[in-house]
Design an enzyme around this catalytic site. Structure first.
Site, PDB file in Angstrom:
ATOM      1  N   HIS A 128       0.870  -1.178   0.000  1.00  0.00           N
ATOM      2  CA  HIS A 128       0.000   0.000   0.000  1.00  0.00           C
ATOM      3  C   HIS A 128       0.911   1.232   0.000  1.00  0.00           C
ATOM      4  CE1 HIS A 128      -2.831   2.939   1.803  1.00  0.00           C
ATOM      5  NE2 HIS A 128      -3.793   2.140   1.407  1.00  0.00           N
ATOM      6  N   ASP A 205       2.983  -4.719   8.085  1.00  0.00           N
ATOM      7  CA  ASP A 205       1.758  -3.943   7.876  1.00  0.00           C
ATOM      8  C   ASP A 205       0.596  -4.942   7.957  1.00  0.00           C
ATOM      9  OD1 ASP A 205      -0.496  -2.762   6.884  1.00  0.00           O
ATOM     10  OD2 ASP A 205       0.427  -1.991   5.047  1.00  0.00           O
ATOM     11  N   GLN A 208      -4.660  -5.340   6.821  1.00  0.00           N
ATOM     12  CA  GLN A 208      -5.683  -6.233   6.262  1.00  0.00           C
ATOM     13  C   GLN A 208      -5.687  -7.601   6.943  1.00  0.00           C
ATOM     14  OE1 GLN A 208      -7.986  -5.244   4.278  1.00  0.00           O
ATOM     15  NE2 GLN A 208      -7.125  -3.315   3.558  1.00  0.00           N
ATOM     16  N   LYS A 231     -10.397  -0.954  10.257  1.00  0.00           N
ATOM     17  CA  LYS A 231     -10.464  -2.172   9.435  1.00  0.00           C
ATOM     18  C   LYS A 231     -10.672  -3.403  10.323  1.00  0.00           C
ATOM     19  CE  LYS A 231      -7.314  -0.163   6.023  1.00  0.00           C
ATOM     20  NZ  LYS A 231      -8.093   0.211   4.854  1.00  0.00           N
ATOM     21  N   CYS A 369      -4.748   2.490  -3.756  1.00  0.00           N
ATOM     22  CA  CYS A 369      -3.493   2.969  -3.137  1.00  0.00           C
ATOM     23  C   CYS A 369      -2.358   1.965  -3.343  1.00  0.00           C
ATOM     24  CB  CYS A 369      -3.660   3.283  -1.656  1.00  0.00           C
ATOM     25  SG  CYS A 369      -4.763   4.645  -1.339  1.00  0.00           S
TER      26      CYS A 369
HETATM   27  N1  PLP Z   1      -1.847  -0.922   4.521  1.00  0.00           N
HETATM   28  C1  PLP Z   1      -2.784  -1.644   3.903  1.00  0.00           C
HETATM   29  C2  PLP Z   1      -2.463  -3.021   3.416  1.00  0.00           C
HETATM   30  C3  PLP Z   1      -4.041  -1.091   3.691  1.00  0.00           C
HETATM   31  O1  PLP Z   1      -4.984  -1.808   3.056  1.00  0.00           O
HETATM   32  C4  PLP Z   1      -4.303   0.221   4.147  1.00  0.00           C
HETATM   33  C5  PLP Z   1      -5.614   0.848   3.883  1.00  0.00           C
HETATM   34  O2  PLP Z   1      -6.323   0.474   2.983  1.00  0.00           O
HETATM   35  C6  PLP Z   1      -3.309   0.908   4.819  1.00  0.00           C
HETATM   36  C7  PLP Z   1      -2.081   0.300   4.985  1.00  0.00           C
HETATM   37  C8  PLP Z   1      -3.523   2.285   5.352  1.00  0.00           C
HETATM   38  O3  PLP Z   1      -4.452   2.267   6.387  1.00  0.00           O
HETATM   39  P1  PLP Z   1      -4.997   3.620   7.015  1.00  0.00           P
HETATM   40  O4  PLP Z   1      -5.475   4.460   5.863  1.00  0.00           O
HETATM   41  O5  PLP Z   1      -6.091   3.190   7.926  1.00  0.00           O
HETATM   42  O6  PLP Z   1      -3.859   4.260   7.738  1.00  0.00           O
END
Ligand code: PLP
Length: 411
Positions: A128, A205, A208, A231, A369
């Site tokens: 992401h 990270d 998900q 999430k 993203c």
């Molecule tokens: N990492 C992953 C794999 C994501 O899917 C997302 C959001 O879709 C993020 C990071 C970023 O999360 P946030 O926007 O809640 O900080």
């Protein structure tokens, strides 16, 4: 609506989520945008409401009754997160605004302080943007080098490439556990072991992952792990950074201000101990309390049942989407979460999104993203149905019907 899926009473579960029962364009909503944000069970906003109505107060600051109650509820969530992740100590749990802020905290505090010119940071092609851009900013500032593990056309990391790129120069591996645009579940435990053998630290990270499977930081042995409350069936505006205490202790603060100090004079300020060193200013008290309720809720459903249910939805959905002429799934990893990204050649994903929205179905269209993932497949965007345990096979059937209609409009 299908009733019991793998021991999970979906009908009953759905009663906990009033948002699932709204209408869109006069049709019952089908919500397939869970990777963007999940719906929240009633208990989450009841917990937040309880705080606002009965003991709204700042934390860590007053000795009056309400402030003590708010502090106790806020700190109780820290304990819940510690157990949820199986962290050794609750001081290893830092509340942030979300995954993005957690990763930026590590890049800013650990990266700026401990990484130097020529050090390598390893990420993957399926990250992401929030696990790409902070490292690029750091590389620009410190002269570090960003290396990228490629994936194959199934959407699986090429493990030999990972092993090749992992060298004595690698100081940090920052890797996504489950890809939001492909659904790929990466072999993070194995990768962490390999990275540690080379002397590199690892950030996972888990944005998900935490809502779909049990995540145990001691079992993984990751050094840092980031996730977002929203999430995980919790509120927006709150997230978590887990870090090993010995690392967090060495790291300088991220933000300066109230609550993160031990003493302040104009000559010298000393910082508070963990976890407060990293929690400057008034935190999102209600949201943290809501996150605690979300964790209780998810655990009451149980990850075994969640995983079994979502895997059966994934299998059903993968088969069902094949009924749509020309539809091509993007992401076919052997280890995969319930994310169905697809393209319909000749139809722009935004048209697909608009037409299925007319049928009351919420899917995501765009690059999610993850522009490098789109580049890999040579597409500007995909359509994505991301499922959760409160979804049903009947809802998948409705998506298929809607896509067949799209095919009629764009033959
Ligand atoms: N990492 C992953 C794999 C994501 O899917 C997302 C959001 O879709 C993020 C990071 C970023 O999360 P946030 O926007 O809640 O900080």
């Amino acid at each position: 609506m299908s009733g019991v899926v793998m021991d999970l009473d979906v009908k009953k579960i759905r009663q906990d989520f009033p948002n699932l029962h709204v209408s869109v364009h006069g049709k019952p909503l089908v919500y397939f945008d869970n990777a963007a944000t999940t719906f929240k069970p009633r208990v989450v906003w009841e917990a937040m409401d309880g705080y606002y109505q009965k003991y709204a107060s700042n934390v860590h600051r007053g000795i009056h009754e309400l402030s003590e109650k708010a502090t106790a509820a806020y700190e109780a969530t820290r304990g819940k997160v510690q157990k949820f992740l199986n962290a050794r100590d609750s001081k290893e749990i830092i509340f942030t605004r979300g995954t993005t802020e957690s990763i930026n905290l590590v890049a800013y505090s650990y990266g700026r302080h401990f990484l130097k010119d020529g050090d390598e940071i390893l990420i993957s092609e399926m990250e992401h943007h929030s696990n790409i851009v902070p490292w690029q900013m750091l590389c620009e500032e410190k002269g570090c080098i960003l290396k990228v593990i490629p994936f194959n056309d199934q959407g699986e990391l090429i493990y030999e490439e990972f092993e090749r790129l992992l060298t004595a120069k690698t100081k940090l591996l920052s890797i996504v556990y489950i890809s939001n645009s492909l659904g790929t579940i990466n072999p993070v435990k194995k990768m962490i072991k390999a990275a540690h053998a080379r002397g590199a630290l690892v950030l996972v990270d888990a944005a998900q992952a935490v809502g779909h499977r049990r995540v145990d930081v001691q079992d993984l042995d990751c050094d840092f792990l980031a996730f977002s409350g929203h999430k995980l069936f919790g509120p927006t505006g709150v997230g978590v950074l887990y870090g090993k205490a010995e690392l967090l202790n060495k790291m300088p603060p991220f933000h300066g201000g109230g609550d993160m100090i031990s003493s302040v004079t104009f000559e010298k300020t000393t910082y508070a101990a963990l976890p407060y060193k990293f929690e400057a200013g008034t935190p999102a008290v209600a949201e943290v309390i809501g996150l605690g309720a979300a964790i209780d809720y998810v655990l009451s459903v149980g990850f075994e049942r969640i995983e079994a249910c979502e895997q059966s939805l994934l299998e059903y959905g993968t088969r069902a989407l094949q009924k749509v002429p020309g539809l091509k799934l993007i992401g076919a990893a052997r280890e995969k979460a319930a994310v169905l990204s697809f393209i319909l050649p000749g139809v722009h994903p935004h048209d697909i999104g608009t037409l299925v929205n007319d049928e009351g179905i919420a899917i995501r269209t765009g690059h999610h993203c993850t522009q490098p993932v789109m580049k890999h497949f040579g597409v500007p965007a995909t359509s994505r149905a991301s499922l959760s345990f409160y979804n049903t096979t009947a809802e998948i059937d409705r998506l298929v019907e809607a896509l067949l209609k799209v095919r009629e409009v764009f033959p």
